[in-house]
Design an enzyme around this catalytic site. Structure first.
Site, PDB file in Angstrom:
ATOM      1  N   ASP A 298       0.829  -1.191   0.000  1.00  0.00           N
ATOM      2  CA  ASP A 298       0.000   0.000   0.000  1.00  0.00           C
ATOM      3  C   ASP A 298       0.874   1.256   0.000  1.00  0.00           C
ATOM      4  O   ASP A 298       1.909   1.310   0.684  1.00  0.00           O
ATOM      5  CB  ASP A 298      -0.906  -0.019   1.241  1.00  0.00           C
ATOM      6  N   GLU A 345       0.930  -0.578  -5.087  1.00  0.00           N
ATOM      7  CA  GLU A 345      -0.190   0.371  -5.119  1.00  0.00           C
ATOM      8  C   GLU A 345       0.401   1.741  -5.432  1.00  0.00           C
ATOM      9  O   GLU A 345       0.913   2.421  -4.547  1.00  0.00           O
ATOM     10  CB  GLU A 345      -0.931   0.352  -3.775  1.00  0.00           C
ATOM     11  N   ASP A 398     -11.191   1.617  -1.342  1.00  0.00           N
ATOM     12  CA  ASP A 398     -11.343   3.043  -1.046  1.00  0.00           C
ATOM     13  C   ASP A 398     -12.292   3.746  -2.014  1.00  0.00           C
ATOM     14  O   ASP A 398     -12.647   4.904  -1.790  1.00  0.00           O
ATOM     15  CB  ASP A 398      -9.984   3.751  -1.079  1.00  0.00           C
TER      16      ASP A 398
END
Length: 499
Positions: A298, A345, A398
């Protein structure tokens, strides 16, 4: 555990669904029967991957990206029926707990209260100290810090470590020795909980691998301020003499928030980590690649440059960019573990330096179709710009669900999507977005389960920069993963060459 061999270079498809979103009769998704049935569904649907969110224990806000540990597992995911099968609980004890009113939304207060009662009972009946001893030896790098942290946190009424007495807060040896002596029973309880978590998780992962399903895990780049990691390794973070962060993590104003995102995580002292040959990070990567088959890092761009916000700031508007470890760390990770099991990501503000780092890392980045249709710019996320070495998503945890985005998203963006995809209504556009993802030349295509279920924003997992309001609460219905839907997904996956 036998390693699952599928990586990011094979044309394949998968589905994103958090563990907590699985159906179960006990308030939250677990590693129990529904998880095994979910793996069967994935196999029947022709999928090769199940992408999950971080598995760590969550605190205030219930976010899996704000965990008490980068290594420990969330006790909420331990299946209670399996504990009953092992003779550690009685079915009537489980049935006596109020798990909340909704089968579609998690009531975290109810889940936490019920789990605390039942896991304590299960521990009181557990009579295999040798198993706990072996587990402790296998996880010596993190388990002692975590169990001591959680036992101390309970003793301190749940307050975070930076509000504890100074000698405990600063990890003075005599104070730590006293805690070990005084809290031994509670420490062993938390050891038992982790033993049960990993016993069940390893069994589920092995079942998925035997079915040909690889697990894509998720590594948050940062750890929580309120965590065993920060408390036990405070020298690795930008903290003052009282243990308070001098700077915290976040990102500047962007698509998700005009004030930016103030995450509040402590920032790394990359100079100290470099002197230690990034030992803590290397341990974390090794552990994550053992517990999952592939991992998504992430906020990958934070390895090139990270956004530092002054501690105590009210918003993320006034931060500054600082240089990260770059290829110095990434090169060590690749040398030790290879790069074929890592996804970057790479969302957010991307510079030429970030693109250079992604290219040289060898990791595939991410393309998000909900971000592709700006009427004012030619986006790299548009399907005609895709390339094989990337992972295509309709949206992530998200994002809104795609149906929610088509209903409530920017009208100009939605209109361009419909024009680009030659569709006339929301339902046809959702179908076209799913097909565009699967038809992409990208090696790996991941679709959130909510998109296959055609769900609106009531099934959204998270809204960034908000607390509460249903974040991290979505649960799939018991009958949603139906055989007919598996056949439909199999047909699409086969059509676009991803079986």
């Amino acid at each position: 555990m036998k390693r699952f061999r599928a990586g990011t270079t094979k044309r394949a498809a998968g589905i994103l669904l958090p563990v907590f979103s699985l159906p179960s009769p006990h308030g939250i998704g677990t590693f129990g029967r529904a998880a095994y049935e979910w793996v069967d569904f994935l196999k029947d649907a022709g999928q090769l991957h199940w992408q999950i969110l971080p598995l760590g224990p969550t605190g205030y806000g219930d976010s899996p990206y704000q965990s008490f540990s980068a290594f420990a597992g969330n006790s909420f995911f331990i299946d209670l029926d399996m504990l009953a099968g092992d003779g550690l609980l009685k079915p009537e004890e489980i049935d006596a707990i109020d798990w909340g009113e909704s089968e579609r939304q998690i009531d975290y207060d109810a889940v936490a209260a019920g789990r605390n009662i039942l896991l304590r009972k299960a521990y009181s009946r557990f009579d295999n100290p040798m198993a706990l001893r072996r587990f402790r030896e296998e996880h010596m790098g993190w388990i002692d810090d975590y169990t001591l942290y959680m036992a101390t946190k309970a003793k301190m009424g749940g307050t975070p470590w930076y509000e504890w007495d100074v000698e405990i807060r600063m990890h003075e040896p005599q104070a730590i020795a006293r805690l070990w002596a005084d809290l031994q029973e509670d420490i062993e309880y938390h050891l038992f909980v982790q033993h049960q978590f990993y016993k069940q998780w390893i069994s589920l992962k092995a079942y998925a691998n035997r079915a040909g399903i690889g697990i894509i895990g998720d590594i948050p780049i940062y750890v929580s301020m309120d965590s065993a990691d920060t408390w036990a390794n405070s020298e690795l973070f930008l903290l003052d003499e009282n243990g308070r962060p001098t700077d915290v993590a976040g990102c500047p104003p962007d698509y998700f928030s005009e004030d930016g995102q103030l995450w509040g995580n402590p920032l790394y002292r990359w100079d100290v980590l470099r002197e230690q040959e990034y030992g803590w990070w290397m341990d974390r990567m090794e552990f994550s690649l053992t517990q999952c088959d592939l991992v998504r890092i992430d906020h990958f761009r934070g390895f090139e440059s990270y956004y530092a916000i002054p501690g105590g700031a009210a918003t993320a508007k006034n931060g500054e960019w600082r240089r990260g470890p770059g290829m110095d760390l990434i090169g060590r990770i690749n040398e030790a573990f290879g790069g074929d099991r890592i996804i970057a990501e790479d969302l957010g503000i991307l510079t030429d330096d970030v693109r250079w780092l992604l290219k040289n890392s060898g990791y595939p980045g991410m393309k998000i179709l909900q971000f592709a249709f700006s009427p004012n710019a030619e986006s790299d996320y548009l399907p005609h710009h895709h390339h094989k070495h990337c992972v295509i998503y309709s949206g992530t945890h998200d994002n809104d669900t795609t149906m929610g985005w088509l209903t409530d998203g920017d009208p100009a963006e939605v209109a361009r999507a419909m024009d680009y995809l030659a569709t006339a209504d929301k339902n046809a556009t959702l179908d076209a977005i799913i097909r565009a993802a699967l038809a992409s030349v990208a090696n790996l295509a991941i679709l959130p389960m909510q998109d296959y279920l055609r769900l609106d924003n009531r099934a959204r997992v998270n809204t960034p920069s908000t607390l509460g309001g249903g974040n991290w609460c979505y649960r799939m219905g018991k009958w949603d993963a139906a055989p007919e839907l598996a056949q439909e997904i199999f047909g699409l996956t086969s059509l676009y060459g991803r079986l």
